[in-house]
Motif scaffolding. Structure first.
Motif, PDB file in Angstrom:
ATOM      1  N   PRO A  94       0.832  -1.215   0.000  1.00 14.82           N
ATOM      2  CA  PRO A  94       0.000   0.000   0.000  1.00 14.82           C
ATOM      3  C   PRO A  94       0.863   1.260   0.000  1.00 14.82           C
ATOM      4  CG  PRO A  94      -0.855  -1.602   1.560  1.00 14.82           C
ATOM      5  CD  PRO A  94       0.466  -2.142   1.092  1.00 14.82           C
ATOM      6  N   GLU A  95       0.370   2.300  -0.651  1.00 15.97           N
ATOM      7  CA  GLU A  95       1.146   3.526  -0.790  1.00 15.97           C
ATOM      8  C   GLU A  95       1.521   4.133   0.557  1.00 15.97           C
ATOM      9  OE1 GLU A  95       2.489   4.763  -3.502  1.00 15.97           O
ATOM     10  OE2 GLU A  95       1.666   3.049  -4.604  1.00 15.97           O
ATOM     11  N   ASP A  96       0.627   4.054   1.531  1.00 19.32           N
ATOM     12  CA  ASP A  96       0.951   4.626   2.832  1.00 19.32           C
ATOM     13  C   ASP A  96       2.069   3.860   3.520  1.00 19.32           C
ATOM     14  OD1 ASP A  96      -0.792   2.432   3.070  1.00 19.32           O
ATOM     15  OD2 ASP A  96      -1.463   3.083   5.054  1.00 19.32           O
ATOM     16  N   VAL A  97       2.146   2.546   3.268  1.00 22.05           N
ATOM     17  CA  VAL A  97       3.230   1.740   3.832  1.00 22.05           C
ATOM     18  C   VAL A  97       4.552   2.099   3.167  1.00 22.05           C
ATOM     19  CG1 VAL A  97       4.133  -0.601   4.117  1.00 22.05           C
ATOM     20  CG2 VAL A  97       1.687  -0.152   4.441  1.00 22.05           C
ATOM     21  N   LYS A  98       4.540   2.262   1.843  1.00 25.46           N
ATOM     22  CA  LYS A  98       5.775   2.612   1.135  1.00 25.46           C
ATOM     23  C   LYS A  98       6.261   4.007   1.512  1.00 25.46           C
ATOM     24  CE  LYS A  98       4.132   1.426  -2.934  1.00 25.46           C
ATOM     25  NZ  LYS A  98       4.036   1.148  -4.397  1.00 25.46           N
ATOM     26  N   ARG A  99       5.345   4.910   1.808  1.00 21.66           N
ATOM     27  CA  ARG A  99       5.764   6.243   2.239  1.00 21.66           C
ATOM     28  C   ARG A  99       6.541   6.175   3.553  1.00 21.66           C
ATOM     29  NH1 ARG A  99       0.879   8.060  -0.150  1.00 21.66           N
ATOM     30  NH2 ARG A  99      -0.282   7.690   1.782  1.00 21.66           N
ATOM     31  N   GLU A 100       6.179   5.229   4.402  1.00 24.08           N
ATOM     32  CA  GLU A 100       6.898   5.059   5.663  1.00 24.08           C
ATOM     33  C   GLU A 100       8.304   4.509   5.441  1.00 24.08           C
ATOM     34  OE1 GLU A 100       4.539   2.584   8.138  1.00 24.08           O
ATOM     35  OE2 GLU A 100       2.954   4.081   8.445  1.00 24.08           O
ATOM     36  N   HIS A 137      10.508   5.810  -5.590  1.00 22.75           N
ATOM     37  CA  HIS A 137       9.842   5.617  -6.881  1.00 22.75           C
ATOM     38  C   HIS A 137       9.220   6.931  -7.328  1.00 22.75           C
ATOM     39  CE1 HIS A 137       6.225   4.268  -9.397  1.00 22.75           C
ATOM     40  NE2 HIS A 137       7.297   4.161 -10.156  1.00 22.75           N
ATOM     41  N   GLY A 138       9.564   7.343  -8.550  1.00 22.56           N
ATOM     42  CA  GLY A 138       8.966   8.541  -9.112  1.00 22.56           C
ATOM     43  C   GLY A 138       9.513   9.837  -8.568  1.00 22.56           C
ATOM     44  N   LYS A 139      10.658   9.796  -7.904  1.00 19.42           N
ATOM     45  CA  LYS A 139      11.250  11.015  -7.354  1.00 19.42           C
ATOM     46  C   LYS A 139      12.625  11.304  -7.937  1.00 19.42           C
ATOM     47  CE  LYS A 139       8.761  10.933  -2.966  1.00 19.42           C
ATOM     48  NZ  LYS A 139       7.907   9.789  -3.291  1.00 19.42           N
ATOM     49  N   SER A 175      24.615  10.267   2.374  1.00 15.76           N
ATOM     50  CA  SER A 175      24.337   9.165   1.455  1.00 15.76           C
ATOM     51  C   SER A 175      24.967   7.860   1.910  1.00 15.76           C
ATOM     52  CB  SER A 175      24.853   9.505   0.052  1.00 15.76           C
ATOM     53  OG  SER A 175      24.215  10.655  -0.448  1.00 15.76           O
ATOM     54  N   TYR A 176      25.978   7.951   2.760  1.00 12.65           N
ATOM     55  CA  TYR A 176      26.707   6.765   3.184  1.00 12.65           C
ATOM     56  C   TYR A 176      26.476   6.424   4.655  1.00 12.65           C
ATOM     57  CZ  TYR A 176      29.196   7.562  -1.177  1.00 12.65           C
ATOM     58  OH  TYR A 176      29.497   7.752  -2.495  1.00 12.65           O
ATOM     59  N   CYS A 177      26.287   7.427   5.476  1.00 16.95           N
ATOM     60  CA  CYS A 177      26.289   7.221   6.929  1.00 16.95           C
ATOM     61  C   CYS A 177      24.896   7.155   7.542  1.00 16.95           C
ATOM     62  CB  CYS A 177      27.093   8.325   7.608  1.00 16.95           C
ATOM     63  SG  CYS A 177      28.815   8.377   7.086  1.00 16.95           S
ATOM     64  N   GLY A 178      23.866   7.195   6.722  1.00 15.00           N
ATOM     65  CA  GLY A 178      22.517   7.101   7.257  1.00 15.00           C
ATOM     66  C   GLY A 178      22.190   5.690   7.724  1.00 15.00           C
ATOM     67  N   SER A 179      21.003   5.522   8.298  1.00 19.62           N
ATOM     68  CA  SER A 179      20.570   4.230   8.835  1.00 19.62           C
ATOM     69  C   SER A 179      19.554   3.571   7.908  1.00 19.62           C
ATOM     70  CB  SER A 179      19.949   4.420  10.225  1.00 19.62           C
ATOM     71  OG  SER A 179      20.890   4.977  11.123  1.00 19.62           O
ATOM     72  N   ASN A 180      19.521   2.249   7.934  1.00 14.71           N
ATOM     73  CA  ASN A 180      18.588   1.492   7.099  1.00 14.71           C
ATOM     74  C   ASN A 180      17.146   1.692   7.537  1.00 14.71           C
ATOM     75  OD1 ASN A 180      20.584   0.372   5.473  1.00 14.71           O
ATOM     76  ND2 ASN A 180      20.833  -1.433   6.768  1.00 14.71           N
ATOM     77  N   ILE A 181      16.235   1.499   6.584  1.00 16.17           N
ATOM     78  CA  ILE A 181      14.795   1.585   6.841  1.00 16.17           C
ATOM     79  C   ILE A 181      14.166   0.289   6.337  1.00 16.17           C
ATOM     80  CG2 ILE A 181      12.682   2.915   6.457  1.00 16.17           C
ATOM     81  CD1 ILE A 181      14.477   5.277   5.614  1.00 16.17           C
ATOM     82  N   TRP A 182      13.738  -0.584   7.241  1.00 13.18           N
ATOM     83  CA  TRP A 182      13.209  -1.893   6.854  1.00 13.18           C
ATOM     84  C   TRP A 182      11.694  -1.979   7.079  1.00 13.18           C
ATOM     85  CZ3 TRP A 182      16.513  -4.538   4.139  1.00 13.18           C
ATOM     86  CH2 TRP A 182      17.880  -4.472   4.414  1.00 13.18           C
ATOM     87  N   PRO A 183      10.982  -2.713   6.213  1.00 10.13           N
ATOM     88  CA  PRO A 183       9.537  -2.932   6.413  1.00 10.13           C
ATOM     89  C   PRO A 183       9.301  -4.093   7.377  1.00 10.13           C
ATOM     90  CG  PRO A 183      10.222  -3.926   4.349  1.00 10.13           C
ATOM     91  CD  PRO A 183      11.445  -3.254   4.919  1.00 10.13           C
ATOM     92  N   HIS A 184       9.600  -3.884   8.646  1.00 11.70           N
ATOM     93  CA  HIS A 184       9.571  -4.967   9.627  1.00 11.70           C
ATOM     94  C   HIS A 184       8.205  -5.634   9.733  1.00 11.70           C
ATOM     95  CE1 HIS A 184      13.634  -4.343  11.013  1.00 11.70           C
ATOM     96  NE2 HIS A 184      13.401  -3.065  11.270  1.00 11.70           N
ATOM     97  N   LYS A 185       7.142  -4.849   9.615  1.00  2.00           N
ATOM     98  CA  LYS A 185       5.800  -5.416   9.747  1.00  2.00           C
ATOM     99  C   LYS A 185       5.222  -5.842   8.403  1.00  2.00           C
ATOM    100  CE  LYS A 185       4.594  -2.790  13.923  1.00  2.00           C
ATOM    101  NZ  LYS A 185       3.627  -1.826  14.525  1.00  2.00           N
ATOM    102  N   ALA A 186       5.393  -5.026   7.384  1.00  2.00           N
ATOM    103  CA  ALA A 186       4.749  -5.285   6.091  1.00  2.00           C
ATOM    104  C   ALA A 186       5.438  -6.387   5.292  1.00  2.00           C
ATOM    105  CB  ALA A 186       4.709  -3.999   5.267  1.00  2.00           C
ATOM    106  N   LEU A 187       6.768  -6.493   5.396  1.00  2.00           N
ATOM    107  CA  LEU A 187       7.518  -7.485   4.618  1.00  2.00           C
ATOM    108  C   LEU A 187       8.790  -7.854   5.397  1.00  2.00           C
ATOM    109  CD1 LEU A 187       7.240  -8.902   1.836  1.00  2.00           C
ATOM    110  CD2 LEU A 187       8.743  -7.137   0.897  1.00  2.00           C
ATOM    111  N   PRO A 188       8.651  -8.541   6.526  1.00  2.00           N
ATOM    112  CA  PRO A 188       9.798  -8.794   7.405  1.00  2.00           C
ATOM    113  C   PRO A 188      10.895  -9.640   6.772  1.00  2.00           C
ATOM    114  CG  PRO A 188       7.881 -10.079   8.083  1.00  2.00           C
ATOM    115  CD  PRO A 188       7.403  -9.093   7.067  1.00  2.00           C
TER     116      PRO A 188
END
Length: 274
Positions: A94-100, A137-139, A175-188
């Motif tokens: 869902p789009e709201d999940v991908k925005r997160e 996507h699309g940005k 671009s290198y030192c940021g932290s990962n963003i995982w879909p822990h609930k939607a696609l663990p």
């Protein structure tokens, strides 16, 4: 000093569902289109006493394509297939999940190729090209200046979720030192599949880097701790990118040019594994 703490590194770009060999490429200034890809069996690559200089020169030398194919890598086909099969599921969340899953600090601007070689603008580029974590996507813009609607990208560091907590480095190298963003609930399952394949690609890259250093040491003096292998070993900023191409009939006009798919770009590091 900072470049030693966070040196360039291999990235894994995963796109095609069928590929029997792991391909590692290195940035080349020119190449001959008539040269074929050089292949090295994994068993030979693991042998530190093997002399692979001829194949390395053939693939990465001035007359090569900048590509070496490593065949028969244990587990590669399985883990590659597992991750690629998650691409459609990720793209269809869902789009709201991908925005997160989007990095709120990301931004993008297309820059003329000549600027990439201006050392005075490297700091500016670090702030402009920041789609390097989470979903996008699309940005991002293509060479034509149009938004890239043909594919979605998911970026992550396959080795370290948080490469550093030092705020000054995060601000200087976002671009290198940021932290990962995982879909822990939607696609663990995405995290495990992404990290497993990314770690495998890194391990193969380190083996190849060892042989590249042996080859280079014949022509130049290499100090202890220098060379491609040690650069990769000490890096904390490896980068992986999972690509999903949307159905062409929904996203690509029949008259679209090649730049609609991929324009001028710079890879993240010394070796790129696919």
């Amino acid at each position: 000093m900072q470049s030693r703490i966070f040196p360039v590194n291999p990235s894994c770009t995963l796109t095609q569902p069928h590929s029997p060999s792991l391909r590692l490429s290195i940035t080349m200034s020119s190449f001959s289109p008539k040269v074929s890809t050089v292949s090295i069996p994994y068993t030979q690559l693991k042998d530190k006493n093997a002399d692979l200089s001829a194949k390395i020169e053939q693939g990465f030398g001035p007359n090569g394509l900048g590509i070496l194919s490593i065949s028969e890598v244990p587990g590669y086909s399985l883990w590659r297939r597992n991750l690629l099969h998650l691409g459609p599921r990720l793209a269809n969340l869902p789009e709201d999940v991908k925005r997160e899953l989007e990095d709120p600090n990301s931004s993008y601007a297309y820059v003329r190729p000549c600027i990439l070689f201006d050392p005075h603008l490297q700091q500016l580029l670090a702030m402009m090209f920041r789609y390097n974590f989470g979903w996008s996507h699309g940005k991002e813009k293509l060479e034509s200046g149009k938004l890239d609607l043909l594919k979605g990208s998911f970026y992550a560091n396959p080795i370290l979720d948080v490469p550093t907590t030092e705020q000054s480095l995060i601000e200087r190298y976002p671009s290198y030192c940021g932290s990962n963003i995982w879909p822990h609930k939607a696609l663990p399952e995405l995290e495990t599949a992404f990290k497993t394949l990314g770690k495998l690609i890194l391990d193969v890259g380190l083996l190849l880097a060892y042989h590249c250093d042996r080859y280079a040491s014949r022509e130049m003096v290499m100090l202890e701790g220098e060379g491609l292998e040690q650069t990769l070993v000490h890096s904390r900023c490896h980068k992986g990118r999972l690509l999903y191409y949307f159905p062409a009939q929904h996203s690509c006009p029949a008259h679209a040019s090649m730049s609609s798919w991929c324009g001028w770009h710079t890879d993240h590091g010394s070796l790129t594994g696919t």
